[in-house]
Design an enzyme around this catalytic site. Structure first.
Site, PDB file in Angstrom:
ATOM      1  N   SER A 185      -5.354   0.159   1.723  1.00 40.36           N
ATOM      2  CA  SER A 185      -4.343   1.205   1.496  1.00 40.36           C
ATOM      3  C   SER A 185      -4.740   2.240   0.465  1.00 40.36           C
ATOM      4  O   SER A 185      -4.108   3.289   0.365  1.00 40.36           O
ATOM      5  CB  SER A 185      -3.017   0.581   1.068  1.00 40.36           C
TER       6      SER A 185
ATOM      7  N   LYS B 186      -5.154   5.703   1.705  1.00 40.51           N
ATOM      8  CA  LYS B 186      -4.038   6.573   2.107  1.00 40.51           C
ATOM      9  C   LYS B 186      -3.980   7.897   1.337  1.00 40.51           C
ATOM     10  O   LYS B 186      -3.844   8.955   1.968  1.00 40.51           O
ATOM     11  CB  LYS B 186      -2.710   5.806   1.997  1.00 40.51           C
TER      12      LYS B 186
ATOM     13  N   TYR C  92      -7.454   4.777  12.003  1.00 45.67           N
ATOM     14  CA  TYR C  92      -6.733   4.199  10.861  1.00 45.67           C
ATOM     15  C   TYR C  92      -7.370   2.877  10.416  1.00 45.67           C
ATOM     16  O   TYR C  92      -7.592   2.643   9.230  1.00 45.67           O
ATOM     17  CB  TYR C  92      -5.258   3.992  11.236  1.00 45.67           C
TER      18      TYR C  92
ATOM     19  N   TYR D 168       3.398   0.231  -3.468  1.00 46.97           N
ATOM     20  CA  TYR D 168       4.352  -0.397  -2.549  1.00 46.97           C
ATOM     21  C   TYR D 168       5.752  -0.403  -3.169  1.00 46.97           C
ATOM     22  O   TYR D 168       6.104   0.545  -3.872  1.00 46.97           O
ATOM     23  CB  TYR D 168       3.891  -1.823  -2.173  1.00 46.97           C
TER      24      TYR D 168
ATOM     25  N   VAL E 284      -4.555  -3.998  -0.320  1.00 46.40           N
ATOM     26  CA  VAL E 284      -4.597  -5.463  -0.232  1.00 46.40           C
ATOM     27  C   VAL E 284      -6.012  -6.028  -0.321  1.00 46.40           C
ATOM     28  O   VAL E 284      -6.190  -7.247  -0.394  1.00 46.40           O
ATOM     29  CB  VAL E 284      -3.918  -5.999   1.059  1.00 46.40           C
TER      30      VAL E 284
END
Lengths: 302, 302, 302, 302
Positions: B58, B61, B186, B238, B256
């Protein structure tokens, strides 16, 4: 420059509406737009209807949070109210039921703010009210701050949604004490009457990490001052907080009375008044004024 | 000092767990903890397992968001993905259905990140992949960055929840083009292999508002750099973003794989690696390292 | 009498709309309204456009459920799909995420129906399709029932929302096997072409607890026949099932093709066709026809 | 036979627990299990603790609904409360906020039942209470029915969740009049003390479509009697209503006091008492008794 920004953005007031859920808010003049800036050298700049009085409403939430953080252990405060932005409207009840913990997400939505108010210390209802009012007077440096009882009575009469939240919070163990007493204090804090100069004073105190720039007196601890500003960034503008952070990038808190409290760390406090609101409950022209100001003075903290 | 902070916090690794949803992530060494700091004078500080390789997950992102913001009109990007923190776990589908607009809340949750990836330009799947990889290499200043195909294949095989989201987003008009192609890109972006030095480089670029501190080359526009850091503050960790902002007060993004990218405006970039995760998916010891660092070096931006 | 009921209620067709999400459904004639009743003495009554062909759509759900209950242990079936009405629209995804179990609420909403379809036995995709089609032919006593491939192709092409659900169900362990194959069979079952006589035949079989009234052959066990009718009462009319039970009081299942299957235990089967739908997806005039019929013939089972 | 069914199922009482949210309910004897059946020829069958007294709790909801339907235009009643099963626990607040209309789903969940109670006519609080109690006495054919004031006081003191719902319903316009007065009447209706004979009498009245089998007096209109039984089928057993309809197939309503009211149209009324509850709030052994009875006597209406 400030006059220009106000006058250019005044036209946006026609795209919103003054709050109407209680009659007194509906009496505000939709075209009003005013601003006050106080920098850390105590220079004051004003424009527009900077000295019109209005009720503080949700802008009271970060101030009462500061009080609660000084009255209680932080771990106790955060066992009753969370730290996370919710992405929901300010008066959402649903999240209280969906979260595993049932805990209100943060102190800037109504549910969390009611919990925060319940944490204010005092031996009696009267003492709590007096302590609260005195704290607002001190941080705004204005001994004349007082409650608008017409607004307070309206809030109380029409506050069934807040009442529903409060009873749910009581049921789930997040409010101690009598629900109606907590709500009474909450409706009073929302009904304090202020102007943009008061808001700018509060913003300046947050900008200087809690120290009164004239007297040198410490009103808030540095950590509390940082916490409050952080909540203002992540949750200060209802469910438009994220967009405001992107577009403006300043800790700020709005209220449906039309006020916005903003604080630029190390630089200045800003008070804005514009009672014409967008659909999310933020001052529609006030947002534009802050956006222009941020761009021109390079106030974005990111 | 850095070594001390790492060694003191290494004990927290025993309170978490490495990600296990794909076999390759489960192979990480739970006790690992490493950090790299690069300040704006290009001084490099490292400690612990700073050069262990892991997949970016992540943490990709915000970088892909930066690309999307340079590849498209901002208004187009934000017609497909929102700006608001959601308060929900990273892989929530529910919010997509509950929001009036069905639009994913922000580019840091999976749904929003998949939309963001779909906005990367390129005449073919291959060109998009190449452009993306080159952009990561440039901003991390590391030509050797490449995709870990074992992880990529695992992600693809077990990605039914992301696939569900992507088909829903397609159905609601937020993804154009072929869903499986978008997912493929992705899963590739998530599988790029990096270390803390790469993350620190990226953080430094964000800290200097998009300019390469060695060459002076502008990699990102100032506005894009600010936007990315703002999203990192409001939604980077998150559903623990709010708490991280209160406790640490630095723009940061976790993954993660155990990585955290942090960026202190005007001061430094930080890369952290600690694959033992807490329940919300953040590096459990990495959070503590950043909290200690923020307090010691006064990095809190609020 | 039947003609009168149909003609009086035909005017309600103007208050609804034919389904438009796939082009072929949009071609239906909005004014059409037809009915067929077959009582347990095998007397047949018809009125209006009783022999117009249309696709079965969601009316297939109880039939496929009956098959799944005969192909599997009931405990296995109900470990994959629940028994509770949901109060949500037929295509809701949210509930899948909110329920503790993630299990679809019941076999009459899309998510539950897709799971049910995945439980049909067969060594190959072709065998499953053939078994399914044969079962429909047997219970409707019509060897000519077949799939409308134009509708099937449209369903498949535009089925991203169902696809999203199916991947989520796969991810959460409620679908075994290949998602696209399950969806393919589901889109085929929805595209079977029927008329009201076919529906009345099916209804009669359910009314006689699974026994073919002409041949005496048992097509369904008594228990399966009861279960199917129970689901039709509690969840057969989407999120208007409760209101239909109150107003009409007959087990019934509707589809967006305009069909309604109804079954009055011990008395009769009823097929209705009226492609003009209300907002919840039920035949707007068909509901009125059944309401009038229930009152006149005292069909309410409660 | 009845004794056998009761004794065989008594062992299931050990798998549940008596309600504990108010002290008085917690005093019930967990092993108790009793039943009374009254058929339409007025034959009475009893077994187990059939004459133990307990509070009616949620079993009062269908009776008060019947009153509200006789006191008001049906269209008025259903403008304030819906007809759809919700699939949610009895005390869910969330659905009130998520539905477009904010209207409580049905009169069998707490929110809908509170609204239903608010529709009872009377010039004063006292008159409403008297009318309500008299109606319960008449339909149960027991002039001695009265309120257990210990339970009532406990309900009132701990009813903050119901209070929260009621204020939300008031805010959204579904309750007229004073919230605390409505709640007071609601807590009283829940605290009426009954035994299984009383419940069986009520069930018999519903089974004979509202006519007293001894006197021939009409207590409910046929339509109201059907409506009440329909709601019992679709929403009578909390979020286990669908499963109960499948397994047992009889209109029934349970309460946390341990009672179940059941009514088999044209045949009999049944009262069950078993205070050991499953997780959804239904009598754990009572469910089994009714399931056995339905299978043996072929009571399933589907």
């Amino acid at each position: 420059m400030l006059n220009e920004i106000v006058e250019i953005n005044r036209r946006h007031t026609s795209n919103g509406n003054v709050a109407s859920y209680i009659p007194d808010l509906g009496k505000a003049c939709k075209e009003d737009l005013g601003i006050c800036i106080i920098d850390k050298d105590n220079k004051i700049y004003t424009a527009g209807e900077y000295d019109t009085k209005f009720t503080i409403q949700s802008v009271s939430k970060p101030i009462v949070l500061a009080m609660a953080l000084m009255d209680n252990d932080w771990s106790h405060v955060f066992s009753k109210v969370g730290m996370e932005p919710s992405g929901d409207p300010f008066n959402s009840i649903m999240k209280l039921e969906m979260n595993d913990t049932k805990k209100p997400c943060n102190p800037m939505i109504n549910a969390g703010a009611i919990v925060t108010t319940s944490l204010i210390k005092g031996d009696s209802v009267e003492e709590k009210e007096e302590r609260m009012l005195n704290f607002f007077r001190k941080i705004a440096k204005n001994d004349k701050l007082s409650i608008n009882y017409d607004v307070y009575n309206s809030e109380k009469r029409t506050g069934d949604r807040n009442r529903a939240m409060a009873y749910l919070l009581k049921n789930d163990g997040f409010i101690e004490g009598d629900v109606e007493e907590v709500l009474d204090l909450y409706f009073k804090q929302c009904s304090i009457e202020i102007d943009t100069v008061d808001l700018a004073r509060i913003g300046t105190n947050l900008a200087t990490y809690g120290v009164d720039i004239e007297t040198g007196e410490r009103v808030l601890s540095e950590s509390v001052s940082r916490m409050v500003k952080t909540f203002m960034v992540t949750c200060g503008m209802y469910d438009a907080s994220g967009e405001f952070a992107i577009r403006v990038g300043i800790p700020a808190k709005s209220g449906v009375g039309g006020g916005i409290l903003a604080s630029v760390p190390n630089r200045m406090g800003i008070g804005v008044y514009g009672p014409s609101l967008d659909k999310k409950g933020n001052s529609i022209a006030g947002l534009r004024v802050l956006e222009d100001l941020s761009r021109m003075l390079k106030l974005n903290i990111f």
